[in-house]
Design a protein around this motif. Sequence first.
Motif, PDB file in Angstrom:
ATOM      1  N   VAL A  68       6.398   2.513   4.840  1.00 49.80           N
ATOM      2  CA  VAL A  68       7.786   2.241   5.205  1.00 49.80           C
ATOM      3  C   VAL A  68       8.229   0.816   4.889  1.00 49.80           C
ATOM      4  O   VAL A  68       9.407   0.508   4.925  1.00 49.80           O
ATOM      5  CB  VAL A  68       8.019   2.513   6.718  1.00 49.80           C
ATOM      6  CG1 VAL A  68       7.812   3.988   7.008  1.00 49.80           C
ATOM      7  CG2 VAL A  68       7.103   1.657   7.590  1.00 49.80           C
ATOM      8  N   GLY A  69       7.273  -0.054   4.565  1.00 51.19           N
ATOM      9  CA  GLY A  69       7.628  -1.428   4.236  1.00 51.19           C
ATOM     10  C   GLY A  69       8.041  -2.231   5.462  1.00 51.19           C
ATOM     11  O   GLY A  69       8.064  -1.727   6.576  1.00 51.19           O
ATOM     12  N   PHE A  70       8.375  -3.478   5.235  1.00 50.92           N
ATOM     13  CA  PHE A  70       8.830  -4.348   6.313  1.00 50.92           C
ATOM     14  C   PHE A  70       9.513  -5.559   5.712  1.00 50.92           C
ATOM     15  O   PHE A  70       9.410  -5.800   4.507  1.00 50.92           O
ATOM     16  CB  PHE A  70       7.658  -4.773   7.217  1.00 50.92           C
ATOM     17  CG  PHE A  70       6.642  -5.657   6.538  1.00 50.92           C
ATOM     18  CD1 PHE A  70       6.686  -7.037   6.678  1.00 50.92           C
ATOM     19  CD2 PHE A  70       5.631  -5.116   5.753  1.00 50.92           C
ATOM     20  CE1 PHE A  70       5.747  -7.862   6.058  1.00 50.92           C
ATOM     21  CE2 PHE A  70       4.687  -5.919   5.124  1.00 50.92           C
ATOM     22  CZ  PHE A  70       4.753  -7.299   5.276  1.00 50.92           C
ATOM     23  N   ASP A  71      10.198  -6.307   6.549  1.00 51.03           N
ATOM     24  CA  ASP A  71      10.832  -7.545   6.107  1.00 51.03           C
ATOM     25  C   ASP A  71       9.975  -8.705   6.596  1.00 51.03           C
ATOM     26  O   ASP A  71       9.945  -8.979   7.788  1.00 51.03           O
ATOM     27  CB  ASP A  71      12.247  -7.638   6.689  1.00 51.03           C
ATOM     28  CG  ASP A  71      12.935  -8.929   6.280  1.00 51.03           C
ATOM     29  OD1 ASP A  71      12.304  -9.771   5.609  1.00 51.03           O
ATOM     30  OD2 ASP A  71      14.113  -9.099   6.638  1.00 51.03           O
ATOM     31  N   PRO A  72       9.262  -9.366   5.689  1.00 52.95           N
ATOM     32  CA  PRO A  72       8.369 -10.448   6.111  1.00 52.95           C
ATOM     33  C   PRO A  72       9.070 -11.526   6.930  1.00 52.95           C
ATOM     34  O   PRO A  72       8.481 -12.115   7.831  1.00 52.95           O
ATOM     35  CB  PRO A  72       7.866 -11.030   4.782  1.00 52.95           C
ATOM     36  CG  PRO A  72       8.026  -9.933   3.789  1.00 52.95           C
ATOM     37  CD  PRO A  72       9.226  -9.146   4.240  1.00 52.95           C
ATOM     38  N   ALA A  97      -2.026 -15.734  -1.347  1.00 52.02           N
ATOM     39  CA  ALA A  97      -1.641 -14.360  -1.043  1.00 52.02           C
ATOM     40  C   ALA A  97      -0.142 -14.242  -1.244  1.00 52.02           C
ATOM     41  O   ALA A  97       0.629 -15.090  -0.794  1.00 52.02           O
ATOM     42  CB  ALA A  97      -2.001 -14.026   0.407  1.00 52.02           C
ATOM     43  N   ASP A  98       0.268 -13.196  -1.934  1.00 49.15           N
ATOM     44  CA  ASP A  98       1.686 -12.962  -2.192  1.00 49.15           C
ATOM     45  C   ASP A  98       2.063 -11.602  -1.610  1.00 49.15           C
ATOM     46  O   ASP A  98       1.444 -10.597  -1.957  1.00 49.15           O
ATOM     47  CB  ASP A  98       1.934 -12.998  -3.703  1.00 49.15           C
ATOM     48  CG  ASP A  98       3.399 -12.750  -4.040  1.00 49.15           C
ATOM     49  OD1 ASP A  98       4.256 -13.448  -3.459  1.00 49.15           O
ATOM     50  OD2 ASP A  98       3.684 -11.853  -4.855  1.00 49.15           O
ATOM     51  N   PHE A  99       3.035 -11.593  -0.711  1.00 50.45           N
ATOM     52  CA  PHE A  99       3.471 -10.349  -0.067  1.00 50.45           C
ATOM     53  C   PHE A  99       4.800  -9.904  -0.655  1.00 50.45           C
ATOM     54  O   PHE A  99       5.787 -10.628  -0.582  1.00 50.45           O
ATOM     55  CB  PHE A  99       3.648 -10.559   1.446  1.00 50.45           C
ATOM     56  CG  PHE A  99       2.382 -10.958   2.134  1.00 50.45           C
ATOM     57  CD1 PHE A  99       1.507 -10.007   2.636  1.00 50.45           C
ATOM     58  CD2 PHE A  99       2.055 -12.300   2.288  1.00 50.45           C
ATOM     59  CE1 PHE A  99       0.328 -10.372   3.270  1.00 50.45           C
ATOM     60  CE2 PHE A  99       0.879 -12.678   2.920  1.00 50.45           C
ATOM     61  CZ  PHE A  99       0.017 -11.715   3.410  1.00 50.45           C
ATOM     62  N   ASP A 100       4.806  -8.733  -1.260  1.00 45.29           N
ATOM     63  CA  ASP A 100       6.043  -8.166  -1.789  1.00 45.29           C
ATOM     64  C   ASP A 100       6.378  -6.962  -0.914  1.00 45.29           C
ATOM     65  O   ASP A 100       5.792  -5.896  -1.074  1.00 45.29           O
ATOM     66  CB  ASP A 100       5.852  -7.759  -3.251  1.00 45.29           C
ATOM     67  CG  ASP A 100       7.107  -7.121  -3.840  1.00 45.29           C
ATOM     68  OD1 ASP A 100       8.166  -7.176  -3.180  1.00 45.29           O
ATOM     69  OD2 ASP A 100       7.026  -6.566  -4.946  1.00 45.29           O
ATOM     70  N   ALA A 101       7.297  -7.168   0.010  1.00 48.08           N
ATOM     71  CA  ALA A 101       7.604  -6.112   0.968  1.00 48.08           C
ATOM     72  C   ALA A 101       9.085  -6.116   1.288  1.00 48.08           C
ATOM     73  O   ALA A 101       9.727  -7.160   1.306  1.00 48.08           O
ATOM     74  CB  ALA A 101       6.809  -6.327   2.260  1.00 48.08           C
ATOM     75  N   ALA A 102       9.606  -4.920   1.542  1.00 47.03           N
ATOM     76  CA  ALA A 102      10.975  -4.770   2.009  1.00 47.03           C
ATOM     77  C   ALA A 102      11.046  -3.447   2.751  1.00 47.03           C
ATOM     78  O   ALA A 102      10.296  -2.522   2.443  1.00 47.03           O
ATOM     79  CB  ALA A 102      11.954  -4.783   0.837  1.00 47.03           C
ATOM     80  N   PRO A 103      11.948  -3.366   3.740  1.00 44.82           N
ATOM     81  CA  PRO A 103      12.063  -2.108   4.473  1.00 44.82           C
ATOM     82  C   PRO A 103      12.436  -0.960   3.542  1.00 44.82           C
ATOM     83  O   PRO A 103      13.229  -1.136   2.622  1.00 44.82           O
ATOM     84  CB  PRO A 103      13.194  -2.387   5.463  1.00 44.82           C
ATOM     85  CG  PRO A 103      13.271  -3.869   5.572  1.00 44.82           C
ATOM     86  CD  PRO A 103      12.850  -4.403   4.239  1.00 44.82           C
ATOM     87  N   GLY A 104      11.828   0.193   3.763  1.00 43.07           N
ATOM     88  CA  GLY A 104      12.205   1.371   3.012  1.00 43.07           C
ATOM     89  C   GLY A 104      11.445   1.587   1.716  1.00 43.07           C
ATOM     90  O   GLY A 104      11.624   2.589   1.038  1.00 43.07           O
TER      91      GLY A 104
END
Length: 121
Positions: A68-72, A97-104
């Motif tokens: 589902v992703g998330f907003d860091p 560390a690189d986080f590529d995340a977004a809701p949905g």
Amino acid sequence: PDGRLKVQLEVVGLDQGGRLEPTVENVLFRVIQELVQNIIKHAQATQVTLQIIRSERELTVMVEDNGVGFDPKALGEEAGIGLRNIESRMAYLGGRADFDAAPGRGTTVVLEVPLTAVVNE
């Protein structure tokens, strides 16, 4: 879905150049473990791809899920601790560390570690 998590593992070049330094192996194992635990706990994912790619100069680990992703930026203190923990562990190795995340949409985490101190056996 039957609630199972399908894991795809891709390994490239890990058989080159002997074992990694024990500290590097240990830290990477713990970070990957934490990332997978986060996916199981929060992501509602059905699939995870784990890529470990070793080149001459660096080791890259990519952990990608279809959850589902998330907003860091919107993480609370509690959740943020885990990500900062991972970042500081990677910094300890001189990596990042690189986080590529977004809701949905799923989440992709890329870990990069320079392989300067490699122990040859």
